[in-house]
Design a protein around this motif. Sequence first.
Motif, PDB file in Angstrom:
ATOM      1  N   HIS A   1       7.133  40.705  -1.511  1.00  0.00           N
ATOM      2  CA  HIS A   1       6.794  39.621  -0.594  1.00  0.00           C
ATOM      3  C   HIS A   1       6.464  38.334  -1.341  1.00  0.00           C
ATOM      4  O   HIS A   1       5.413  37.734  -1.165  1.00  0.00           O
ATOM      5  CB  HIS A   1       5.623  40.031   0.297  1.00  0.00           C
ATOM      6  N   ASP A   2       7.391  37.908  -2.239  1.00  0.00           N
ATOM      7  CA  ASP A   2       7.250  36.635  -2.937  1.00  0.00           C
ATOM      8  C   ASP A   2       5.971  36.628  -3.770  1.00  0.00           C
ATOM      9  O   ASP A   2       5.007  35.915  -3.467  1.00  0.00           O
ATOM     10  CB  ASP A   2       7.237  35.474  -1.934  1.00  0.00           C
ATOM     11  N   GLY A   3       5.990  37.430  -4.843  1.00  0.00           N
ATOM     12  CA  GLY A   3       4.787  37.699  -5.608  1.00  0.00           C
ATOM     13  C   GLY A   3       3.972  36.498  -6.034  1.00  0.00           C
ATOM     14  O   GLY A   3       2.765  36.463  -5.870  1.00  0.00           O
ATOM     15  N   LYS A   4       4.631  35.457  -6.586  1.00  0.00           N
ATOM     16  CA  LYS A   4       3.871  34.325  -7.105  1.00  0.00           C
ATOM     17  C   LYS A   4       3.092  33.629  -6.013  1.00  0.00           C
ATOM     18  O   LYS A   4       1.914  33.309  -6.149  1.00  0.00           O
ATOM     19  CB  LYS A   4       4.810  33.331  -7.786  1.00  0.00           C
ATOM     20  N   LYS A   5       3.746  33.418  -4.873  1.00  0.00           N
ATOM     21  CA  LYS A   5       3.062  32.752  -3.764  1.00  0.00           C
ATOM     22  C   LYS A   5       1.924  33.611  -3.236  1.00  0.00           C
ATOM     23  O   LYS A   5       0.827  33.126  -2.952  1.00  0.00           O
ATOM     24  CB  LYS A   5       4.053  32.456  -2.636  1.00  0.00           C
ATOM     25  N   LEU A   6       2.179  34.909  -3.098  1.00  0.00           N
ATOM     26  CA  LEU A   6       1.146  35.800  -2.570  1.00  0.00           C
ATOM     27  C   LEU A   6      -0.059  35.857  -3.489  1.00  0.00           C
ATOM     28  O   LEU A   6      -1.196  35.909  -3.033  1.00  0.00           O
ATOM     29  CB  LEU A   6       1.706  37.208  -2.392  1.00  0.00           C
ATOM     30  N   MET A   7       0.176  35.853  -4.789  1.00  0.00           N
ATOM     31  CA  MET A   7      -0.941  35.941  -5.714  1.00  0.00           C
ATOM     32  C   MET A   7      -1.869  34.748  -5.594  1.00  0.00           C
ATOM     33  O   MET A   7      -3.053  34.823  -5.899  1.00  0.00           O
ATOM     34  CB  MET A   7      -0.436  36.112  -7.146  1.00  0.00           C
ATOM     35  N   ARG A   8      -1.323  33.625  -5.104  1.00  0.00           N
ATOM     36  CA  ARG A   8      -2.175  32.453  -4.903  1.00  0.00           C
ATOM     37  C   ARG A   8      -3.117  32.653  -3.724  1.00  0.00           C
ATOM     38  O   ARG A   8      -4.112  31.954  -3.606  1.00  0.00           O
ATOM     39  CB  ARG A   8      -1.300  31.213  -4.681  1.00  0.00           C
ATOM     40  N   PHE A   9      -2.768  33.611  -2.861  1.00  0.00           N
ATOM     41  CA  PHE A   9      -3.631  33.913  -1.720  1.00  0.00           C
ATOM     42  C   PHE A   9      -4.470  35.165  -1.967  1.00  0.00           C
ATOM     43  O   PHE A   9      -5.659  35.196  -1.662  1.00  0.00           O
ATOM     44  CB  PHE A   9      -2.787  34.094  -0.457  1.00  0.00           C
ATOM     45  N   LEU A  10      -3.831  36.211  -2.500  1.00  0.00           N
ATOM     46  CA  LEU A  10      -4.541  37.467  -2.674  1.00  0.00           C
ATOM     47  C   LEU A  10      -5.601  37.377  -3.760  1.00  0.00           C
ATOM     48  O   LEU A  10      -6.600  38.083  -3.721  1.00  0.00           O
ATOM     49  CB  LEU A  10      -3.548  38.579  -3.033  1.00  0.00           C
ATOM     50  N   TYR A  11      -5.396  36.528  -4.762  1.00  0.00           N
ATOM     51  CA  TYR A  11      -6.315  36.442  -5.883  1.00  0.00           C
ATOM     52  C   TYR A  11      -6.832  35.007  -6.015  1.00  0.00           C
ATOM     53  O   TYR A  11      -6.736  34.382  -7.067  1.00  0.00           O
ATOM     54  CB  TYR A  11      -5.614  36.879  -7.175  1.00  0.00           C
ATOM     55  N   ASP A  12      -7.379  34.465  -4.923  1.00  0.00           N
ATOM     56  CA  ASP A  12      -7.833  33.080  -4.917  1.00  0.00           C
ATOM     57  C   ASP A  12      -9.353  33.012  -4.877  1.00  0.00           C
ATOM     58  O   ASP A  12     -10.052  34.020  -5.006  1.00  0.00           O
ATOM     59  CB  ASP A  12      -7.210  32.330  -3.732  1.00  0.00           C
ATOM     60  N   LYS A  13      -9.881  31.788  -4.701  1.00  0.00           N
ATOM     61  CA  LYS A  13     -11.333  31.586  -4.682  1.00  0.00           C
ATOM     62  C   LYS A  13     -11.975  32.378  -3.541  1.00  0.00           C
ATOM     63  O   LYS A  13     -13.079  32.926  -3.698  1.00  0.00           O
ATOM     64  CB  LYS A  13     -11.626  30.085  -4.511  1.00  0.00           C
ATOM     65  N   GLU A  14     -11.310  32.454  -2.398  1.00  0.00           N
ATOM     66  CA  GLU A  14     -11.871  33.215  -1.288  1.00  0.00           C
ATOM     67  C   GLU A  14     -12.003  34.695  -1.646  1.00  0.00           C
ATOM     68  O   GLU A  14     -13.000  35.346  -1.301  1.00  0.00           O
ATOM     69  CB  GLU A  14     -11.008  33.047  -0.032  1.00  0.00           C
ATOM     70  N   SER A  15     -11.001  35.234  -2.339  1.00  0.00           N
ATOM     71  CA  SER A  15     -11.081  36.616  -2.785  1.00  0.00           C
ATOM     72  C   SER A  15     -12.252  36.812  -3.748  1.00  0.00           C
ATOM     73  O   SER A  15     -12.947  37.825  -3.705  1.00  0.00           O
ATOM     74  CB  SER A  15      -9.783  37.034  -3.479  1.00  0.00           C
ATOM     75  N   CYS A  16     -12.462  35.821  -4.599  1.00  0.00           N
ATOM     76  CA  CYS A  16     -13.584  35.882  -5.532  1.00  0.00           C
ATOM     77  C   CYS A  16     -14.911  35.902  -4.767  1.00  0.00           C
ATOM     78  O   CYS A  16     -15.837  36.636  -5.122  1.00  0.00           O
ATOM     79  CB  CYS A  16     -13.523  34.678  -6.471  1.00  0.00           C
ATOM     80  N   ASP A  17     -14.993  35.109  -3.717  1.00  0.00           N
ATOM     81  CA  ASP A  17     -16.204  35.100  -2.880  1.00  0.00           C
ATOM     82  C   ASP A  17     -16.401  36.454  -2.205  1.00  0.00           C
ATOM     83  O   ASP A  17     -17.534  36.934  -2.078  1.00  0.00           O
ATOM     84  CB  ASP A  17     -16.102  33.998  -1.822  1.00  0.00           C
TER      85      ASP A  17
END
Length: 245
Positions: A183-199
Amino acid sequence: RRPPRSTLFPYRRSSDLKAYSKIRTMILTGELKSGERIPEIKVAELISMKRGPVRESLIKLESDGLLVSEPHFGFAVRTYTIDEAKQLYELREVIEGGAAALAAKNATSEDIERLKRAHQAFAEKIERNKDLAKMENAPIEEFSNSTQDEAFHRAILKASRNRRFSDYFNTINDEHLCLTLHHDGKKLMRFLYDKESCDHHQCIMEAIIRGDSEKAEQEARHHIRKARAEIGRAHVELQSRGHLV
C-alpha cells in the motif's frame, strides 16, 4: 528479540536457512514487488543458490503468508485486499491490546527501562525524518522507522510475560511489513510512523508505568485502529489511481 528462525522452520541444511533469509529480505524490502512472479530459476540466479534450497524456502514463505502459489503458475509475492488488511489489524489489536494490559501488571523495572529506550529511539528517528519527509526520492529504507517501532512493540510484548503473544506477533509481523509495502510503503510510513504515532506510544508507555492495565489496553488498541484507518485510506487512494484492483 525475535526467536531464531530455525526454531520456527526445521531447516534440513544451512543452505535452506540462507536461501530463506535472502528471499524473505528481498520481499520485505520491496526488491520483489507485490504481485511479482518469482520463478525458482530466476530466484536461484538472483541469490546464486541451487534450486533445491530455493524451492524449500518458497514453500516456507508461502506458509508464512508472504507468497501465494497456483498450479502451473508458480509462486508470487502476495497482494492484499482491504478485507485481508482489516483482518490482520484486527488480530494485531487483540494481541497488542492484551499484551499492553499484561505489561501494566507484570513489567519489571528492567522492562520499563527497555520500553523507555525504545520510545526514545523512535522519537529521535521521527525528528531525523522531518527533512527526509520533504524529499520525494528519499529511499524507503532511509525513511522507515519500522525498526524502532517494532522495538517498542516488542518491548511491550516482553514485559507482558506471555510468550504466546510474542509467538503470534512474530507470525503476523512479516505480513504487516509486506502489507505496508503493498500500500505505497513510503507514503504510508509517513502516517504509520509519524509524530502522532509517537504520542500514542507515549500514552501506552505512561499507562504501563502507572500499572493501569485498562488504560494501557485502551491506548494500544486505539494506536492499532489508527494504523488500520491509514491502510484503508491508502487502499482507496491507490484504487482510485488504478494501482490496485
